[in-house]
Design a protein around this motif. Structure first.
Motif, mmCIF file in Angstrom:
data_model
loop_
_atom_site.group_PDB
_atom_site.id
_atom_site.type_symbol
_atom_site.label_atom_id
_atom_site.label_comp_id
_atom_site.label_asym_id
_atom_site.label_seq_id
_atom_site.Cartn_x
_atom_site.Cartn_y
_atom_site.Cartn_z
ATOM 1 N N MET A 1 0.616 -1.683 -0.386
ATOM 2 C CA MET A 1 0.424 -0.096 -0.119
ATOM 3 C C MET A 1 1.013 1.117 0.049
ATOM 4 S SD MET A 1 -3.329 -0.457 2.758
ATOM 5 C CE MET A 1 -4.435 -2.107 2.435
ATOM 6 N N ASP A 4 -1.187 6.304 1.946
ATOM 7 C CA ASP A 4 -1.853 7.211 1.711
ATOM 8 C C ASP A 4 -3.439 5.799 2.166
ATOM 9 O OD1 ASP A 4 -3.475 7.573 -1.290
ATOM 10 O OD2 ASP A 4 -2.553 6.259 -0.548
ATOM 11 N N GLY A 5 -2.713 4.348 1.660
ATOM 12 C CA GLY A 5 -3.545 3.466 2.118
ATOM 13 C C GLY A 5 -3.969 2.578 1.123
ATOM 14 N N PRO A 7 -3.640 0.966 -2.564
ATOM 15 C CA PRO A 7 -3.780 -0.336 -1.983
ATOM 16 C C PRO A 7 -2.843 -0.327 -4.116
ATOM 17 C CG PRO A 7 -5.312 -0.675 -1.720
ATOM 18 C CD PRO A 7 -5.303 0.704 -2.040
ATOM 19 N N THR A 106 -9.454 -7.193 13.026
ATOM 20 C CA THR A 106 -9.841 -6.441 11.501
ATOM 21 C C THR A 106 -10.403 -5.771 11.096
ATOM 22 O OG1 THR A 106 -6.973 -7.591 11.756
ATOM 23 C CG2 THR A 106 -7.325 -5.866 10.046
ATOM 24 N N GLY A 110 -12.449 -2.369 9.993
ATOM 25 C CA GLY A 110 -12.484 -2.221 8.745
ATOM 26 C C GLY A 110 -14.202 -1.550 8.324
ATOM 27 N N LEU A 267 -9.255 -5.061 4.515
ATOM 28 C CA LEU A 267 -8.234 -3.387 3.613
ATOM 29 C C LEU A 267 -8.142 -2.253 4.396
ATOM 30 C CD1 LEU A 267 -7.483 -3.906 0.453
ATOM 31 C CD2 LEU A 267 -6.237 -4.902 2.139
ATOM 32 N N ALA A 268 -9.683 -1.933 5.106
ATOM 33 C CA ALA A 268 -9.406 -1.213 5.811
ATOM 34 C C ALA A 268 -9.033 -0.825 7.311
ATOM 35 C CB ALA A 268 -11.144 -0.710 5.821
ATOM 36 N N ARG A 271 -5.289 -0.817 7.490
ATOM 37 C CA ARG A 271 -5.141 0.510 7.521
ATOM 38 C C ARG A 271 -4.963 1.492 8.856
ATOM 39 N NH1 ARG A 271 -6.887 0.702 1.475
ATOM 40 N NH2 ARG A 271 -9.239 0.857 2.302
ATOM 41 N N ALA A 272 -6.542 1.293 9.240
ATOM 42 C CA ALA A 272 -7.018 1.521 10.647
ATOM 43 C C ALA A 272 -5.475 0.917 11.349
ATOM 44 C CB ALA A 272 -8.032 0.748 11.430
ATOM 45 N N ARG A 274 -2.793 0.008 10.768
ATOM 46 C CA ARG A 274 -1.444 0.748 10.348
ATOM 47 C C ARG A 274 -1.001 2.509 11.233
ATOM 48 N NH1 ARG A 274 2.637 3.360 10.229
ATOM 49 N NH2 ARG A 274 3.710 3.671 8.495
ATOM 50 N N ALA A 275 -2.649 2.687 10.934
ATOM 51 C CA ALA A 275 -3.240 4.103 11.675
ATOM 52 C C ALA A 275 -2.291 4.295 13.213
ATOM 53 C CB ALA A 275 -4.142 4.856 10.810
#
Lengths: 283, 283
Positions: A1, A4-5, A7, A106, A110, A267-268, A271-272, A274-275
């Motif tokens: 990714m 900004d997330g 892909p 996870t 998302g 994926l969402a 991303r969360a 990761r943030a």
């Protein structure tokens, strides 16, 4: 990714906990992402699912519900290869009745990232179907039914493998079997052998038998999970046909489930995660 | 067996329908009885069970209930080896709800040979547990529950294999699980995964988990079979521990089952089949 997330590229394999010893996870990862790595900074790798299990890469201890699906506790470590910085999202546990999940938290994260105020039920059909009650950004409680695994064992390895097709469907047979299992769940063990007997005696076709087996097991699942979904807003997180089957069964019961794409919510959720990790300065 | 039915000698092997192609049955039989054969008359061989199934040695068509466990219809043929005269006892079928048995009818015949007026229930625990209603010398109706096969699949091949021991027992855990499954059979799919979760979270011991899995499945069986056994005289036909487990579960429900030895009733049933065949001049 990208940062900004979004892909950029993807790779897949069948390697997973069932196939890999703990020391084999890093090599399996490098087989997939090695070509994407360049220096000099280590690339953050955010992982969810069974890689964090006891027999996984490294155990990420469960977080006990009720709690948000993601929290401050993340397992982070450096891999042998200096180009990789690993983070594994912990699963969730429940004390009473005892239950566990890994990876679904996870996906739930998302889901909530897109719908933060969601108050209702997430249903994640699969080998071990999960029903989770979500409220105020938290997983309040959840329940697991071994529905997918029961289907695989019965259709693939039991005496029913001679009678249940590997493909094919019959919508009516499915619906009848769901209703049957929900009204008389105690009859399940007898209904299962009935599929074999009907195949022998009245030529029950393999596609109808398949649909009925699926209906019996999904019906039993819904019977066990009624306290979760009855009268609730329901989101089904799943890929393809299985989530659609649960949707059919729930609709027949008067529910109006929405469906969310499993890949998107996974994926969402990553991303969360990761943030959250970035907030604390990782990697 | 001698002419009066007294056993003279025995031999056993694991060869059976699961392992043999149709053309392999005769050789498997000869491996066991070959040493006992002498001329010049062919030796009558009376067979019950899956040798008469579609994928067995030769298909002996089902006899439909209600009917006596043995009837005039027997499958007889000459083997390739002229020293063998083969007779296979047909299984029984039921139209509604569809069901089949092969082998159990011979055990039931053995039971009724010792107790001709028996009016009640024969329960034959096993891979596919059978409950049969017997009256006036007939099998009136019957029901099959895949209890033993479900236990084997779940304990040996599902995710539960990590948590359920291959040996060991816990009488209290068994009894509680039976009661649990009988009171809330619809919760089975959730209770099954609970065994895994409890092993992970609170160190549920493998012998307790084994007893609980058995209790859940036998409890579900009893819940499905209640219309058969409630208020009836019950005879359990089985070997060893499994029949004892069903007995414990039934006793806890207020029943007073008797037990019959599986080997004895099988031999008695084969003797009864031999007598029927002799009446019509076979071999």
């Amino acid at each position: 990714m990208a940062a900004d997330g979004v892909p950029l590229t993807e790779a897949r394999s069948d390697d997973g906990m069932a196939r890999l010893a703990p020391e084999g996870f890093e090599a399996a990862l490098l087989r997939l992402v090695g070509p994407w790595l360049s220096g000099p900074e280590p690339v953050p790798v955010v992982i969810c699912g069974m890689a964090g299990a006891r027999q996984g890469w490294r155990e990420a201890p469960y977080r006990p519900v009720p709690c948000p699906p993601l929290g401050p506790e993340m397992l982070t470590f450096g891999a042998n290869d200096p180009r990789l910085a690993i983070a594994i999202v912990p699963g969730l546990s429940q004390a009473r009745p005892a239950d566990v999940m890994r990876g679904e938290e996870t996906q739930i994260a998302g889901l909530l990232a897109a719908a933060p105020g969601f108050d209702g039920i997430a249903c994640l059909p699969g080998t071990h179907t999960k029903w989770a009650h979500l409220s105020a950004g938290e997983v309040v409680g959840f329940q697991t039914c071994m529905t997918g695994e029961l289907f695989a064992l019965l259709s693939g390895q039991s005496v029913l493998r001679h009678s249940v097709g590997t493909t094919g469907w019959d919508r009516e047979a499915f619906a009848e079997a769901v209703a049957d299992a929900m009204s008389t769940p105690q009859k399940l063990a007898a209904r299962l052998f009935g599929l074999r007997a009907e195949a022998l005696l009245s030529g029950l076709a393999p596609d109808r038998a398949r649909a009925r087996l699926s209906g019996l097991l999904i019906g039993l699942d819904l019977a066990a999970s009624r306290p979760y979904w009855l009268g609730q807003e329901i989101v089904l997180i799943g890929e393809g046909t299985l989530a659609g089957r649960y949707a059919e069964a729930l609709v027949a019961q008067g529910a109006e489930p929405r469906q969310a794409d499993a890949t998107e919510v996974t994926l969402a959720g990553l991303r969360a995660a990761r943030a959250k990790l970035a907030e604390r300065g990782w990697p």
